[in-house]
Design an enzyme around this catalytic site. Sequence first.
Site, PDB file in Angstrom:
ATOM      1  N   TYR A   1      12.207  -6.468  -3.011  1.00 22.77           N
ATOM      2  CA  TYR A   1      10.941  -6.362  -2.614  1.00 22.77           C
ATOM      3  C   TYR A   1      10.437  -6.200  -4.041  1.00 22.77           C
ATOM      4  O   TYR A   1      10.700  -6.996  -4.834  1.00 22.77           O
ATOM      5  CB  TYR A   1      10.875  -4.092  -1.881  1.00 22.77           C
ATOM      6  CG  TYR A   1       9.508  -3.626  -2.446  1.00 22.77           C
ATOM      7  CD1 TYR A   1       8.362  -4.162  -0.936  1.00 22.77           C
ATOM      8  CD2 TYR A   1       9.314  -2.307  -1.941  1.00 22.77           C
ATOM      9  CE1 TYR A   1       7.893  -4.068  -0.568  1.00 22.77           C
ATOM     10  CE2 TYR A   1       8.061  -1.772  -1.933  1.00 22.77           C
ATOM     11  CZ  TYR A   1       7.468  -2.270  -0.992  1.00 22.77           C
ATOM     12  OH  TYR A   1       6.359  -1.845  -1.060  1.00 22.77           O
TER      13      TYR A   1
ATOM     14  N   ARG B   1      -3.951 -11.782   0.830  1.00 26.75           N
ATOM     15  CA  ARG B   1      -3.754 -10.432  -0.606  1.00 26.75           C
ATOM     16  C   ARG B   1      -2.303  -9.842  -1.186  1.00 26.75           C
ATOM     17  O   ARG B   1      -2.106  -9.196  -0.806  1.00 26.75           O
ATOM     18  CB  ARG B   1      -5.113 -10.118  -0.245  1.00 26.75           C
ATOM     19  CG  ARG B   1      -5.367  -8.707  -2.073  1.00 26.75           C
ATOM     20  CD  ARG B   1      -5.392  -7.744  -1.338  1.00 26.75           C
ATOM     21  NE  ARG B   1      -4.652  -6.402  -1.088  1.00 26.75           N
ATOM     22  CZ  ARG B   1      -3.926  -5.781  -1.202  1.00 26.75           C
ATOM     23  NH1 ARG B   1      -3.933  -5.625  -3.068  1.00 26.75           N
ATOM     24  NH2 ARG B   1      -2.774  -5.103  -0.552  1.00 26.75           N
TER      25      ARG B   1
ATOM     26  N   LYS C   1      10.008  -6.357   3.523  1.00 29.44           N
ATOM     27  CA  LYS C   1       9.414  -4.646   3.821  1.00 29.44           C
ATOM     28  C   LYS C   1      10.322  -4.640   5.183  1.00 29.44           C
ATOM     29  O   LYS C   1      11.243  -3.272   5.384  1.00 29.44           O
ATOM     30  CB  LYS C   1       8.229  -4.637   4.326  1.00 29.44           C
ATOM     31  CG  LYS C   1       6.785  -5.049   4.098  1.00 29.44           C
ATOM     32  CD  LYS C   1       6.224  -3.662   3.017  1.00 29.44           C
ATOM     33  CE  LYS C   1       5.175  -2.958   1.881  1.00 29.44           C
ATOM     34  NZ  LYS C   1       5.060  -2.242   1.909  1.00 29.44           N
TER      35      LYS C   1
ATOM     36  N   GLU D   1       0.385  -5.468   5.875  1.00 32.98           N
ATOM     37  CA  GLU D   1       0.302  -5.222   5.364  1.00 32.98           C
ATOM     38  C   GLU D   1       0.496  -6.575   4.179  1.00 32.98           C
ATOM     39  O   GLU D   1      -0.211  -7.966   4.503  1.00 32.98           O
ATOM     40  CB  GLU D   1       2.540  -5.659   4.608  1.00 32.98           C
ATOM     41  CG  GLU D   1       2.702  -5.537   3.943  1.00 32.98           C
ATOM     42  CD  GLU D   1       2.800  -4.722   2.855  1.00 32.98           C
ATOM     43  OE1 GLU D   1       2.605  -4.522   1.780  1.00 32.98           O
ATOM     44  OE2 GLU D   1       2.835  -3.677   3.810  1.00 32.98           O
ATOM     45  N   ASP D   2      -0.918  -6.350   3.109  1.00 32.88           N
ATOM     46  CA  ASP D   2      -1.844  -7.474   2.147  1.00 32.88           C
ATOM     47  C   ASP D   2      -2.038  -8.386   3.175  1.00 32.88           C
ATOM     48  O   ASP D   2      -2.386  -9.358   2.431  1.00 32.88           O
ATOM     49  CB  ASP D   2      -0.769  -8.252   1.805  1.00 32.88           C
ATOM     50  CG  ASP D   2       0.734  -7.422   0.504  1.00 32.88           C
ATOM     51  OD1 ASP D   2      -0.089  -6.467  -0.196  1.00 32.88           O
ATOM     52  OD2 ASP D   2       1.253  -8.169  -0.039  1.00 32.88           O
TER      53      ASP D   2
ATOM     54  N   ASP E   1       0.010  -0.556   5.519  1.00 36.66           N
ATOM     55  CA  ASP E   1       0.646  -0.212   4.302  1.00 36.66           C
ATOM     56  C   ASP E   1       0.378  -0.446   2.802  1.00 36.66           C
ATOM     57  O   ASP E   1      -0.198   1.325   2.521  1.00 36.66           O
ATOM     58  CB  ASP E   1       2.021  -0.922   3.864  1.00 36.66           C
ATOM     59  CG  ASP E   1       2.710   0.128   3.557  1.00 36.66           C
ATOM     60  OD1 ASP E   1       2.877   1.031   3.706  1.00 36.66           O
ATOM     61  OD2 ASP E   1       3.671  -0.737   2.729  1.00 36.66           O
ATOM     62  N   ASP E   2      -0.881  -0.804   2.803  1.00 35.55           N
ATOM     63  CA  ASP E   2      -1.913  -1.198   1.753  1.00 35.55           C
ATOM     64  C   ASP E   2      -2.781  -0.074   1.363  1.00 35.55           C
ATOM     65  O   ASP E   2      -2.728   0.494   0.234  1.00 35.55           O
ATOM     66  CB  ASP E   2      -2.798  -2.291   1.663  1.00 35.55           C
ATOM     67  CG  ASP E   2      -1.648  -3.256   1.478  1.00 35.55           C
ATOM     68  OD1 ASP E   2      -0.478  -3.341   0.544  1.00 35.55           O
ATOM     69  OD2 ASP E   2      -1.600  -4.471   2.125  1.00 35.55           O
TER      70      ASP E   2
ATOM     71  N   ASN F   1       1.197  -3.578  -8.401  1.00 29.96           N
ATOM     72  CA  ASN F   1       2.030  -4.275  -8.717  1.00 29.96           C
ATOM     73  C   ASN F   1       1.656  -5.447  -8.122  1.00 29.96           C
ATOM     74  O   ASN F   1       0.394  -6.413  -7.776  1.00 29.96           O
ATOM     75  CB  ASN F   1       3.385  -4.155  -6.397  1.00 29.96           C
ATOM     76  CG  ASN F   1       3.646  -2.868  -7.310  1.00 29.96           C
ATOM     77  OD1 ASN F   1       4.164  -2.097  -8.154  1.00 29.96           O
ATOM     78  ND2 ASN F   1       3.148  -1.627  -6.052  1.00 29.96           N
TER      79      ASN F   1
END
Length: 627
Positions: free
Chosen positions: A146, A199, A217, A288-289, A311-312, A467
Amino acid sequence: MPNFYSQTRAATSLMRRLKRSLINPNALARPRCFTTTEGHRPTLVHKRSLDILHDPWFNKGTAFSMTERDRMDLRGLLPPNVMSSEQQIERFMVDLKRLEVQARDGPSDPNALAKWRILNRLHDRNETMYYKVLIANIEEYAPIVYTPTVGLVCQNYSGLFRRPRGMYFSAEDRGEMMSMVYNWPADQVDMIVVTDGSRILGLGDLGVQGIGIAIGKLDLYVAAAGINPQRVLPVMIDVGTNNEKLIKDPLYLGLQQHRLEGDEYVAVIDEFMEAVFTRWPNVIVQFEDFQSKWAFKLLQRYRNTHRMFNDDVQGTAGVAIAGLLGAVRAQGRPMIDFPKQKIVVAGAGSAGIGVVNAARKTMARMLGNNEIAFDSAKSQFWVVDANGLITDERENIDPDALPFARRINEVGRQGLREGASLVEVVRQVQPDVLLGLSGVGGLFSKEVLEALKGSTSTKPAIFAMSNPTKNAECTPDQAFKIVGDNIIFASGSPFRDVDLGNGRIGRCNQGNNMYLFPGIGLGTLLSGSRLISDGMLQAAAERLAAYMTEEEVLKGMIFPPISKIREITKEVAAAVVREAVEEDLAEGYRDIDARELQKICQDEEEVLEYVQNMWSAEYPTLVYKND
């Protein structure tokens, strides 16, 4: 009124939930009495001989017993000495330490990437052993599978690709996704993590290479929540890329065209969602992203009709809320004082605005949970983006950031203006919290940190949450050196604690999303909730915030160590299950119906037993069955 209130349970107060969640985190070990476990029943397989050895789901390598070798036509295909899984792990760890250096491609290939390569090879040939190693060494290997290493993996994924893992749906597959989804061999999928690669962490548009984040993940869903690895599915939706370097790269594995936009883009995502929920109606999908402009829109499009979350937006917000509540405790104040905190936020993307929205809702609950409270809570935030302080004088404000635009006449009285720099805002506001979700490494410069020394708080909090590591707004060493010893520090990526001298330690807390998303997924799965509500996410964040003891938080420890991730996940999942039951969203799981689940949730210990991890990394007995 915001949709948040229509979904919020009025009967249960925030503080009652917090009080209920303050239990001893070590008092969890009562015998399991529920049937949610995968158990140790023999597993029927339809292959033998070399086909079994080449299948990572069922391969045991040298751990196959002699009777299984006879039953599966493996005698003579393996060395004669039968080894235990512990012996296998010992051999692997010796090889891992020896190969860490040898696996490097040269000076540009960091040691962390070498570790990822070796672990990935194990994953390719023996899934059970891979997860056994990961679970036993989660603190060491979570940063490998991760963040931060997964960012490096995604950047180099076209060169690292050896064996397909997960599914790829592309713009070229429009009209075919409903049939494509049946190409996946598992009849049951509990968890999907999907990305469009637009992203990835703070690294920008990585296109199809972003599937590495979905794989990472799901590894943590297995390791932390005990989701069966045969029931998880990483997904990449490839609608093109706007990364010109990838478009021109002859070795790039994705569509070499610019991204779809507008209705064309939405149609692809709609078709994907319809396909996966048609085949697996009870699946949970984690987005995600996705780039900011789509993250919020897709969340609002699907969240009230599908079991999904982003999640973001929501996971990052939940972890940040837990950290912000923990910071209040670390300042020696009760959590109910949270609405008094002055918070300067650097970053107005999906993560930044997601955190501010969640923090505002939390404050509103504490202030009375009504429209007046919700409106007044926004006055505690000063949001700064690349163009400076956002005010109502700004042209073309992003609609998601608009509620937090400060009134220009108000900021004028504070000595500020539209577009004021971060240094100016920190100097004039004197915040309790400086929260970074900008994706800009080093944004908290010496000047910014010097300005924070003027905080009205006796123990200001610095959250450098971006991150991967290179994008952190500052390091803990910089924060403690410039602002002083009496601060609270948290980051998104792992850093070492700071030696302050004379036996004193400056705690570096990692505010990692992995504290929450495995528990949110597991709790949703076991509750059978029809959707993932704001209340469920809030309950997860509050439970994480309350996990640390008073003694620990007063030492500046607001997040627990990663080594406790399985215990934390159980606690978070239990809180999610209880909230789903209280909101009348739970429909039960397997042979536990909604009524039985209500009974279970009346007892704190019983619900913790119910959410015990379902899958353990143990080899099942294999039995061959001829088709």
